[in-house]
Design a protein around this motif. Structure first.
Motif, PDB file in Angstrom:
ATOM      1  N   UNK A 185       0.812  -1.224   0.000  1.00 44.42           N
ATOM      2  CA  UNK A 185       0.000   0.000   0.000  1.00 44.42           C
ATOM      3  C   UNK A 185       0.841   1.268   0.000  1.00 44.42           C
ATOM      4  N   UNK A 186       2.138   1.142   0.264  1.00 43.25           N
ATOM      5  CA  UNK A 186       3.024   2.299   0.275  1.00 43.25           C
ATOM      6  C   UNK A 186       3.791   2.451  -1.041  1.00 43.25           C
ATOM      7  N   UNK A 187       3.559   1.549  -1.982  1.00 44.93           N
ATOM      8  CA  UNK A 187       4.237   1.617  -3.267  1.00 44.93           C
ATOM      9  C   UNK A 187       3.479   2.514  -4.231  1.00 44.93           C
ATOM     10  N   UNK A 188       4.156   2.932  -5.313  1.00 43.16           N
ATOM     11  CA  UNK A 188       3.485   3.727  -6.348  1.00 43.16           C
ATOM     12  C   UNK A 188       2.273   2.984  -6.896  1.00 43.16           C
ATOM     13  N   UNK A 189       2.346   1.669  -6.894  1.00 41.05           N
ATOM     14  CA  UNK A 189       1.311   0.817  -7.487  1.00 41.05           C
ATOM     15  C   UNK A 189       0.308   0.337  -6.450  1.00 41.05           C
ATOM     16  N   UNK A 190       0.085   1.112  -5.408  1.00 48.26           N
ATOM     17  CA  UNK A 190      -0.680   0.634  -4.247  1.00 48.26           C
ATOM     18  C   UNK A 190      -2.084   0.138  -4.562  1.00 48.26           C
ATOM     19  N   UNK A 191      -2.729   0.613  -5.599  1.00 42.05           N
ATOM     20  CA  UNK A 191      -4.055   0.096  -5.947  1.00 42.05           C
ATOM     21  C   UNK A 191      -4.091  -0.463  -7.361  1.00 42.05           C
ATOM     22  N   UNK A 192      -2.956  -1.001  -7.773  1.00 44.40           N
ATOM     23  CA  UNK A 192      -2.813  -1.627  -9.093  1.00 44.40           C
ATOM     24  C   UNK A 192      -2.416  -3.085  -8.880  1.00 44.40           C
ATOM     25  N   UNK A 193      -3.077  -4.040  -9.527  1.00 45.70           N
ATOM     26  CA  UNK A 193      -2.708  -5.442  -9.337  1.00 45.70           C
ATOM     27  C   UNK A 193      -1.296  -5.722  -9.846  1.00 45.70           C
ATOM     28  N   UNK A 194      -0.619  -6.683  -9.227  1.00 46.46           N
ATOM     29  CA  UNK A 194       0.707  -7.073  -9.705  1.00 46.46           C
ATOM     30  C   UNK A 194       0.614  -7.583 -11.139  1.00 46.46           C
ATOM     31  N   UNK A 195       1.647  -7.369 -11.938  1.00 38.62           N
ATOM     32  CA  UNK A 195       1.586  -7.834 -13.329  1.00 38.62           C
ATOM     33  C   UNK A 195       1.571  -9.362 -13.432  1.00 38.62           C
ATOM     34  N   UNK A 196       0.682  -9.875 -14.259  1.00 42.52           N
ATOM     35  CA  UNK A 196       0.664 -11.308 -14.549  1.00 42.52           C
ATOM     36  C   UNK A 196       1.801 -11.659 -15.499  1.00 42.52           C
ATOM     37  N   UNK A 209      15.577  -3.014 -12.940  1.00 38.70           N
ATOM     38  CA  UNK A 209      15.021  -2.173 -11.878  1.00 38.70           C
ATOM     39  C   UNK A 209      13.543  -1.833 -12.106  1.00 38.70           C
ATOM     40  N   UNK A 210      12.825  -2.747 -12.730  1.00 41.14           N
ATOM     41  CA  UNK A 210      11.412  -2.513 -13.060  1.00 41.14           C
ATOM     42  C   UNK A 210      10.500  -3.392 -12.224  1.00 41.14           C
ATOM     43  N   UNK A 211       9.612  -2.785 -11.452  1.00 46.59           N
ATOM     44  CA  UNK A 211       8.592  -3.489 -10.671  1.00 46.59           C
ATOM     45  C   UNK A 211       9.184  -4.673  -9.881  1.00 46.59           C
ATOM     46  N   UNK A 212      10.243  -4.415  -9.153  1.00 41.90           N
ATOM     47  CA  UNK A 212      10.954  -5.490  -8.463  1.00 41.90           C
ATOM     48  C   UNK A 212      10.094  -6.189  -7.423  1.00 41.90           C
ATOM     49  N   UNK A 213       9.357  -5.461  -6.631  1.00 47.02           N
ATOM     50  CA  UNK A 213       8.479  -6.064  -5.622  1.00 47.02           C
ATOM     51  C   UNK A 213       7.292  -6.746  -6.296  1.00 47.02           C
ATOM     52  N   UNK A 216       7.218 -10.550  -8.287  1.00 48.06           N
ATOM     53  CA  UNK A 216       7.601 -11.784  -7.581  1.00 48.06           C
ATOM     54  C   UNK A 216       7.068 -13.045  -8.245  1.00 48.06           C
ATOM     55  N   UNK A 217       5.837 -13.009  -8.748  1.00 42.07           N
ATOM     56  CA  UNK A 217       5.250 -14.182  -9.391  1.00 42.07           C
ATOM     57  C   UNK A 217       4.784 -13.892 -10.817  1.00 42.07           C
ATOM     58  N   UNK A 218       5.364 -12.889 -11.430  1.00 38.06           N
ATOM     59  CA  UNK A 218       5.027 -12.581 -12.818  1.00 38.06           C
ATOM     60  C   UNK A 218       5.673 -13.604 -13.752  1.00 38.06           C
ATOM     61  N   UNK A 219       5.013 -13.873 -14.861  1.00 39.46           N
ATOM     62  CA  UNK A 219       5.620 -14.649 -15.931  1.00 39.46           C
ATOM     63  C   UNK A 219       6.471 -13.700 -16.769  1.00 39.46           C
ATOM     64  N   UNK A 220       7.687 -14.104 -17.104  1.00 38.39           N
ATOM     65  CA  UNK A 220       8.603 -13.257 -17.866  1.00 38.39           C
ATOM     66  C   UNK A 220       8.807 -13.816 -19.263  1.00 38.39           C
ATOM     67  N   UNK A 221       8.679 -12.958 -20.257  1.00 37.82           N
ATOM     68  CA  UNK A 221       8.903 -13.351 -21.645  1.00 37.82           C
ATOM     69  C   UNK A 221       9.817 -12.323 -22.299  1.00 37.82           C
ATOM     70  N   UNK A 222      10.902 -12.803 -22.899  1.00 40.58           N
ATOM     71  CA  UNK A 222      11.861 -11.929 -23.557  1.00 40.58           C
ATOM     72  C   UNK A 222      11.813 -12.156 -25.068  1.00 40.58           C
ATOM     73  N   UNK A 223      11.532 -11.103 -25.802  1.00 36.94           N
ATOM     74  CA  UNK A 223      11.429 -11.179 -27.258  1.00 36.94           C
ATOM     75  C   UNK A 223      12.653 -10.547 -27.913  1.00 36.94           C
ATOM     76  N   UNK A 224      13.076 -11.111 -29.029  1.00 32.90           N
ATOM     77  CA  UNK A 224      14.221 -10.570 -29.760  1.00 32.90           C
ATOM     78  C   UNK A 224      13.876  -9.254 -30.469  1.00 32.90           C
ATOM     79  N   UNK A 225      12.621  -9.035 -30.736  1.00 26.33           N
ATOM     80  CA  UNK A 225      12.175  -7.854 -31.470  1.00 26.33           C
ATOM     81  C   UNK A 225      12.616  -6.559 -30.797  1.00 26.33           C
ATOM     82  N   UNK A 226      13.185  -5.628 -31.572  1.00 28.03           N
ATOM     83  CA  UNK A 226      13.502  -4.306 -31.055  1.00 28.03           C
ATOM     84  C   UNK A 226      12.193  -3.527 -30.913  1.00 28.03           C
TER      85      UNK A 226
END
Length: 256
Positions: A185-196, A209-213, A216-226
């Motif tokens: 509740x003290x984060x910038x995203x206090x009323x935003x759901x964590x990213x899926x 350094x993006x959305x570190x907290x 925690x349980x986000x799925x990560x996908x890395x694309x080669x596309x610029x």
């Protein structure tokens, strides 16, 4: 966090139907590759940033078409302030232009714009534009577009800790009351759901350094596309890959 890398080509055959799997409600994107895109074409960096702004429009449309409810774009990191004065000026000028001239279109499309980050570091004119677009679109519900500007995950955590310490000292909260829920509740995203789902373009495989907290349980996908080459099919491919995942949140399969 689960990680995948992919090269973007034709959209792969879906293994799961969107009607039988739960679509990600919150997608966050690290938009990377503008400078490399420009360098490969012998163009100045600003050309890559301008083309990247066009990708933002395509991304928003793709998010709406995929029933995404929350879309967070890492548009300007706290580390971007370390770049040359000219590039910082180019980035902030382009941001100001985009916010000013796209506000009406975003509002027309039913997009609610929210800003997270240390906005106070921008010049007053840009701060005013950021406030204006949030006020204009605050009642829209088709898509919540969160722009992470002058944002850093570590800095966000530190400011949250400082505020909690102050509130404990004042007696506003007790030390025993501090738990994960209260901390959030003290984060910038206090009323935003964590990213899926978190997507990063350009082939780099890190969060930077993006959305570190929140990741925690986000799925990560890395694309080669610029990022300037990012199109709807890239967004669709990432959604398809997400739908093939089994999200366990630390539990074993079949155990609730």
């Amino acid at each position: 966090m689960t990680v995948s890398t992919a090269r973007c080509g034709a959209r792969p055959k879906q293994l799961f139907n969107h009607n039988t799997k739960i679509l990600p409600q919150h997608v966050a994107i690290i938009m990377d590759g503008n400078s490399r895109w420009a360098r490969a074409r012998g163009l100045p960096r600003i050309a890559g940033h301008k083309e990247g702004a066009q990708s933002v429009k395509r991304c928003i449309e793709a998010a709406i078409n995929n029933q995404t409810k929350w879309l967070t774009l890492y548009a300007f990191s706290s580390e971007n302030w370390r770049r040359t004065p000219q590039e910082v000026l180019d980035l902030t000028s382009l941001l100001s232009y985009y916010i000013k001239y796209e506000a009406r279109n975003l509002h027309k499309e039913g997009v609610c714009v929210r800003i997270i980050g240390e906005i106070c570091r921008f010049e007053p004119k840009l701060q005013k534009e950021l406030h204006r677009i949030q006020e204009l679109t605050k009642s829209n519900t088709r898509l919540v577009l969160i722009l992470a500007l002058s944002y850093g995950g570590r800095g966000e955590v530190i400011q949250a800790v400082k505020q909690i310490v102050q509130d404990v000292k004042k007696g506003a909260i007790s030390l025993d009351a501090v738990d994960e829920s209260l901390f959030s509740n003290y984060l910038f995203t206090h009323n935003i759901p964590d990213p899926d789902l978190i997507i990063r373009t350009s082939g780099e495989c890190r969060l930077s350094n993006f959305l570190l907290w929140q990741s925690a349980y986000s799925e990560l996908i890395f694309l080669e596309t610029l990022w300037p080459d990012f199109k709807a099919q890239d967004y669709n491919e990432a959604i398809d890959m997400y739908l093939q995942r089994e999200r366990r949140f630390g539990a074993r399969p079949g155990i609730k």
